[in-house]
Write an enzyme that holds these catalytic residues in place. Sequence first.
Site: not given
Ligand code: B12
Length: 308
Positions: A211, A131, A189
């Site tokens: 969020c 994480d 969905c």
């Molecule tokens: C910052 C962060 C948050 C932030 C931002 C969330 C987010 N989605 O980024 C906040 C504080 C909101 C958050 C909340 C939560 N988080 Co959080 N978080 C992180 C963290 C530290 C970094 C995530 C990150 O880099 N975000 C950057 C943005 C750009 O990511 P993104 O928008 O999702 O886009 C990514 C992909 O989806 C992809 N993507 C996006 N669009 C597209 C389109 C295409 C075509 C492609 C190819 C890729 C792609 O590329 C992006 C980079 O990977 C990670 C740990 C880690 N080091 O990765 C944990 C992590 C994602 N979180 C986690 C959890 C459990 C949660 C919560 C459920 C906790 C809770 N119950 O409150 C919530 C869920 C909210 C949600 N729906 O995301 C877990 C998720 C486990 C899983 N099953 O996925 C992680 C992985 C931590 C862990 N090691 O377990 N989190």
Amino acid sequence: MSPDHLSAYIKSEALQLGFFACGISPVTYLKEEARHMESWLAQGMHGEMTYLERNRENRYNPALLVEGARSVITILYNYYPDEKLEKEDNYQISKYAYGKDYHYVIKDKLSLLLRKIEEKTGKRKARVFVDSAPVLDRAWAQKSGLGFIGKNTLLIHKKGGSFFFIGHIILDLELADDQKSVANACGTCTKCIDACPTGALKPFQVDARKCLSYLTIEYRGDALPQELKTKFNDWIFGCDICQDVCPWNRFSKVHNEPLFSLSHQLKSMRKTDWKKLDKPKFKMLFKGTAVQRTGFKGLKRNIDFITY
Ligand code: B12
């Protein structure tokens, strides 16, 4: 030992250690993910999480994190509880924070797994990550065939749902990787998007500033946004709404980690107790848990915000 045998050995040891799933991917530059993250950051959707602006190149290229890195081993660790906090007359804490802090629990297990690997291969250049490091956890889980990224942006395993933590070992070992990728299975969905009380979700994108998980944990301001006062749905730490409504979580299985279980003190809390929460009680309830990240001051702010 051949890369194929080593990979099979690593996965069976990972399951022995209690991990729900384990996948392997070769180290590559995360070009697509980098593009998305850059645009997300440029739109300010990370709010005050400025740490996400740092070490960007490391985040996109694990070879910068571990010298000679060849493979990323990714594990999923289940945290879906058998017992949940009472909903009636109570405030809510996310299921991921019910028990002991997962960073320590998973790091210990990953270190054990690394030792098992080194028993077979000798000392490795390797690091374990969970994480908080500049690693895109979900991207590597997806690339290792462990699941697909849902519209709520979380990694969803088709036989286990999304209540998993993700962790990694990045090391200088050539391994047989999981060539398979799991196609997105959200279809039409939109339950997560429709259920999010603050409209933080668009397909595959979270605006963290809206969020509830960000606002209750990561946002450090003294005042929470008034316009969202009635949208907190009793959540005071994290939020599980976009997972609780996800149809894939009907496959969630109860975890096997005693350290993640609810304490009876936390189970017995009700709204009157939360309103009276003081520092000693906070310490008793949350020592060694992920709730320490927001601390007594932060949790009290969240409680007062939705109470008064
Ligand atoms: C910052 C962060 C948050 C932030 C931002 C969330 C987010 N989605 O980024 C906040 C504080 C909101 C958050 C909340 C939560 N988080 Co959080 N978080 C992180 C963290 C530290 C970094 C995530 C990150 O880099 N975000 C950057 C943005 C750009 O990511 P993104 O928008 O999702 O886009 C990514 C992909 O989806 C992809 N993507 C996006 N669009 C597209 C389109 C295409 C075509 C492609 C190819 C890729 C792609 O590329 C992006 C980079 O990977 C990670 C740990 C880690 N080091 O990765 C944990 C992590 C994602 N979180 C986690 C959890 C459990 C949660 C919560 C459920 C906790 C809770 N119950 O409150 C919530 C869920 C909210 C949600 N729906 O995301 C877990 C998720 C486990 C899983 N099953 O996925 C992680 C992985 C931590 C862990 N090691 O377990 N989190």
